[in-house]
Design an enzyme around this catalytic site. Sequence first.
Site, PDB file in Angstrom:
ATOM      1  N   GLU A 170     -57.244 -55.309  -7.543  1.00  0.00           N
ATOM      2  CA  GLU A 170     -55.933 -55.981  -7.557  1.00  0.00           C
ATOM      3  C   GLU A 170     -55.655 -56.823  -8.803  1.00  0.00           C
ATOM      4  O   GLU A 170     -55.252 -57.985  -8.693  1.00  0.00           O
ATOM      5  CB  GLU A 170     -55.805 -56.847  -6.294  1.00  0.00           C
ATOM      6  CG  GLU A 170     -56.042 -56.056  -5.028  1.00  0.00           C
ATOM      7  CD  GLU A 170     -55.967 -56.903  -3.761  1.00  0.00           C
ATOM      8  OE1 GLU A 170     -55.941 -58.124  -3.853  1.00  0.00           O
ATOM      9  OE2 GLU A 170     -55.924 -56.300  -2.671  1.00  0.00           O
ATOM     10  N   GLU A 277     -58.337 -47.932   1.815  1.00  0.00           N
ATOM     11  CA  GLU A 277     -58.138 -48.934   2.884  1.00  0.00           C
ATOM     12  C   GLU A 277     -56.986 -48.514   3.795  1.00  0.00           C
ATOM     13  O   GLU A 277     -56.122 -49.317   4.138  1.00  0.00           O
ATOM     14  CB  GLU A 277     -57.851 -50.314   2.265  1.00  0.00           C
ATOM     15  CG  GLU A 277     -58.895 -50.758   1.253  1.00  0.00           C
ATOM     16  CD  GLU A 277     -58.697 -52.167   0.705  1.00  0.00           C
ATOM     17  OE1 GLU A 277     -57.949 -52.946   1.318  1.00  0.00           O
ATOM     18  OE2 GLU A 277     -59.295 -52.468  -0.337  1.00  0.00           O
TER      19      GLU A 277
HETATM   20  C1  GLA Z   1     -57.429 -56.235   0.322  1.00  0.00           C
HETATM   21  C2  GLA Z   1     -58.899 -56.135  -0.017  1.00  0.00           C
HETATM   22  C3  GLA Z   1     -59.730 -55.844   1.185  1.00  0.00           C
HETATM   23  C4  GLA Z   1     -59.329 -56.690   2.373  1.00  0.00           C
HETATM   24  C5  GLA Z   1     -57.846 -56.574   2.614  1.00  0.00           C
HETATM   25  C6  GLA Z   1     -57.425 -57.454   3.755  1.00  0.00           C
HETATM   26  O1  GLA Z   1     -56.848 -55.024   0.534  1.00  0.00           O
HETATM   27  O2  GLA Z   1     -59.170 -55.160  -0.990  1.00  0.00           O
HETATM   28  O3  GLA Z   1     -61.080 -56.095   0.890  1.00  0.00           O
HETATM   29  O4  GLA Z   1     -59.677 -58.024   2.129  1.00  0.00           O
HETATM   30  O5  GLA Z   1     -57.168 -57.002   1.459  1.00  0.00           O
HETATM   31  O6  GLA Z   1     -58.338 -57.468   4.769  1.00  0.00           O
END
Ligand code: GLA
Length: 375
Positions: A170, A277
């Site tokens: 990020e 994710e």
């Molecule tokens: C981001 C992070 C993850 C997690 C999510 C929320 O996407 O990359 O590791 O912390 O936020 O749970």
Amino acid sequence: MMSRTKTFRFIVTLWLYFSTLTGFEYAQAQQLTPIQTTDYKSLKEAYQAYFSIGVALGPKNLVGDEARLIRHQFNSITAENAMKMGNLQPFEGKFYWKNADSIVNFAQQNGIKVRGHNLCWHEQTPNWIFKGKVGGEVTKAILLQRLKTHITTVVNRYKGKIYAWDVVNEAIDDNPNNDLRNSRWYQICGEDYILKAFEYAHAADPDAQLFYNDYNTERPEKRERIYRLLKRLKDKGVPIHGIGLQAHWSLQEPTEDELVSAIKRYASLGLKIQFTELDISIYPWEKNRRERKANETDQFTTELEQKQLKQYAMVFKVFRSFKDVITNVTFWNISDRHSWLDEYPVMGRKNYPLLFDQNLQPKKAYWEVINFKPH
Ligand code: GLA
């Protein structure tokens, strides 16, 4: 008192009754959690010829019914929190390995691959790392040295056991008018912290596949800012092998066009793609989350169920059509029993974002994902 014959008849009747019920009905009759069966096709079997299928988890998920589901369904795992910098090195030089080790050991015992997540981020990072030795802010040289020590120690420990790392997480700002996020990392090191993180990880394990990981990666304006960062890294010869698209999605986004365009754009740089994710919330990301009305209930209605299964069917159809560049799809959490979204941001609202329900049974969306015609 019952006579012996009556007792015998009673036992036979009970036996006949329960032996004709399915596991699920039997459990319902006893008002227990349904007995979990694994005699149906799993995600990892269905996608064997495409890409590995992963799940994010913590040590508490490694026992009981969740562990059983994980073994049945997934051939890749990611630590939800255990490998983040603040968890692994809460104090300088004091590494806490227990949770991360337990996840890697579970994977090894069950023939499951591990994605490492993550080595450098602006969140869940310990404060000490930005503090100077004599108070004030740390210098760039010392911060990079600390980053190097962290990455080298962690990547080395799991060398040969973790095949891919999210090296930087990020780094792009939320505001479309800005480029890189104005994090402490950026304020102190500029863009160099990104390049260096990849170099340190590569030096520690030249065989590990290294990823840049981010969210909202299909929104055209953010897609282009990420693309430009990745291109700069590639042009400078930085050892980066792929991009992780977090895929915290909703019923509304991404559209099929946005998803296809993003995959093509990133793949044009010669990078592999992993969806790191994945979850599909029944609520749109920014808006509704904060606007819960009084008396509103969190119902997973038939209408929402239908919309969600269509969105899941669409995204997996696209994934399959790009199997040459996609090497993994990972879900963020196991089932609707627990999702990080339910606690974010302090709303306590159920999002029902995953493929298994609160009893760990496959939802309708599951069958949309599993039943497809191979091409
Ligand atoms: C981001 C992070 C993850 C997690 C999510 C929320 O996407 O990359 O590791 O912390 O936020 O749970």
